[in-house]
Scaffold this active site. Structure first.
Site, PDB file in Angstrom:
ATOM      1  N   GLU A  55      13.317  36.202 -60.121  1.00  0.00           N
ATOM      2  CA  GLU A  55      14.774  35.956 -60.064  1.00  0.00           C
ATOM      3  C   GLU A  55      15.128  35.321 -61.595  1.00  0.00           C
ATOM      4  OE1 GLU A  55      17.158  35.020 -56.476  1.00  0.00           O
ATOM      5  OE2 GLU A  55      17.075  33.198 -57.286  1.00  0.00           O
ATOM      6  N   LYS A  57      17.775  33.153 -62.765  1.00  0.00           N
ATOM      7  CA  LYS A  57      18.982  32.146 -62.307  1.00  0.00           C
ATOM      8  C   LYS A  57      19.172  31.013 -63.127  1.00  0.00           C
ATOM      9  CE  LYS A  57      17.695  29.833 -58.607  1.00  0.00           C
ATOM     10  NZ  LYS A  57      17.523  29.567 -56.948  1.00  0.00           N
ATOM     11  N   LYS A 117      22.127  39.493 -56.503  1.00  0.00           N
ATOM     12  CA  LYS A 117      21.951  38.302 -55.821  1.00  0.00           C
ATOM     13  C   LYS A 117      23.501  37.565 -55.910  1.00  0.00           C
ATOM     14  CE  LYS A 117      19.399  35.236 -53.585  1.00  0.00           C
ATOM     15  NZ  LYS A 117      18.534  34.272 -54.497  1.00  0.00           N
ATOM     16  N   GLU A 166      19.221  38.474 -45.198  1.00  0.00           N
ATOM     17  CA  GLU A 166      18.535  37.214 -45.459  1.00  0.00           C
ATOM     18  C   GLU A 166      18.834  36.409 -44.173  1.00  0.00           C
ATOM     19  OE1 GLU A 166      18.823  34.995 -48.880  1.00  0.00           O
ATOM     20  OE2 GLU A 166      19.863  33.618 -48.013  1.00  0.00           O
ATOM     21  N   ASN A 187      14.732  32.951 -45.729  1.00  0.00           N
ATOM     22  CA  ASN A 187      14.923  31.882 -46.781  1.00  0.00           C
ATOM     23  C   ASN A 187      14.560  30.642 -46.394  1.00  0.00           C
ATOM     24  OD1 ASN A 187      16.053  30.384 -48.930  1.00  0.00           O
ATOM     25  ND2 ASN A 187      18.088  31.200 -48.895  1.00  0.00           N
ATOM     26  N   GLU A 217      11.499  33.793 -49.084  1.00  0.00           N
ATOM     27  CA  GLU A 217      12.234  33.344 -50.129  1.00  0.00           C
ATOM     28  C   GLU A 217      12.422  31.886 -50.310  1.00  0.00           C
ATOM     29  OE1 GLU A 217      16.262  34.962 -50.084  1.00  0.00           O
ATOM     30  OE2 GLU A 217      15.509  36.676 -48.768  1.00  0.00           O
ATOM     31  N   SER A 218      12.344  31.313 -51.578  1.00  0.00           N
ATOM     32  CA  SER A 218      12.560  30.041 -51.955  1.00  0.00           C
ATOM     33  C   SER A 218      11.354  29.191 -51.523  1.00  0.00           C
ATOM     34  CB  SER A 218      13.747  29.313 -51.288  1.00  0.00           C
ATOM     35  OG  SER A 218      14.782  29.978 -51.729  1.00  0.00           O
TER      36      SER A 218
END
Length: 260
Positions: A55, A57, A117, A166, A187, A217-218
């Site tokens: 990603e 960001k 995103k 998600e 997530n 994710e994350s």
């Protein structure tokens, strides 16, 4: 009003402004709208790739500015060269310092799938995603009704886009597994208070049907976490902040990949 509510409220304002400025017909007439898209499923299951969705960001509501010194072209091409299965590019303006132009720039220099995103609240954004060169759209169950998830996924599929649903809980998963969804993303960050726990992925992995690919994710900052998630059945891993907080995100990813 939590941060997710604030983002969604602002997003609806942005969409209204965008609709007034650019019609659907204008979007559909853009040259890139007619391009053949890359399949997220195909790239996630390619054994020559890492499974990482890397990603770009600049900022987040919880951490503030993460990295605003690097270019999207430089970072995303380095990610691709390091074996990324796909790219994720933030296009939210106010909360993440992203822009549609970032995705347009990334598309020009990469030949792998790109996720837009953002917080999808209107079908207009899905058509816009195709028009700016995205291959994947994100549907966040926490800010959509089940009917919206179904409608948006069907529209995305009709445009040749992959859809990433998600979720953050079993409740969000239930009822949202539309046949037009390609990948389910768990997530590990709670969008209401921004706490993180990899246990979220490990718990939900057991109840996501096998006909959907799974990504986590994350909260992924250690190569050992990738190994754990693979054992739990995950096909992909969305990582951004761990790389972006370094001076050279592409090099950070390359070094990370050597350890998985």
């Amino acid at each position: 009003m939590n941060i997710l509510d604030k983002i969604v409220a602002r997003k609806k304002e942005e969409v209204a402004i965008a609709k007034a400025k650019t019609s659907l017909k204008d979007l559909e007439n853009l040259p890139v709208f007619k391009r053949d898209t890359y399949s997220l499923r195909k790239f996630l299951t390619d054994p020559a790739k890492t499974g990482i969705i890397a990603e770009f960001k600049r900022k987040s509501p919880s951490k503030g500015v993460i990295n605003d010194k690097v270019s999207v072209e430089e970072v995303t091409t380095a990610y691709a060269n390091a074996g990324a299965s796909a790219l994720s590019v933030l296009t939210d303006h106010d909360f993440f310092m992203g822009h549609e132009e970032d995705l347009i720039a990334a598309r020009k220099v990469n030949q792998i799938p790109i996720l837009r995103k953002d917080f999808m609240v209107d079908e207009y954004q899905i058509i816009e995603a195709k028009a700016i060169g995205a291959d994947i759209v994100l549907l966040i169950a926490a800010c959509l009704t089940r009917q919206e998830v179904s409608n948006f996924a069907k529209l995305a599929k009709s445009l040749g886009l992959s859809t990433l649903l998600e979720v953050h809980s079993a409740e969000e998963l239930e009822g949202n597994l539309d046949p037009n969804i390609d990948v389910v993303g768990v997530n590990n960050r709670n969008l209401k208070d921004f706490s993180v726990s990899i246990d979220t992925s490990l718990q939900l992995a057991e109840i996501i049907p096998s006909d959907f690919l799974k990504i986590s994710e994350s909260a992924i900052s250690n190569p050992e976490t990738i190994k754990l998630l693979k054992k739990a059945g995950f096909n992909g891993f969305l990582i951004g902040e761990n790389f972006m907080r370094t001076a050279n995100p592409g090099l950070a990813m390359a070094n990370f990949v050597k350890e998985i």
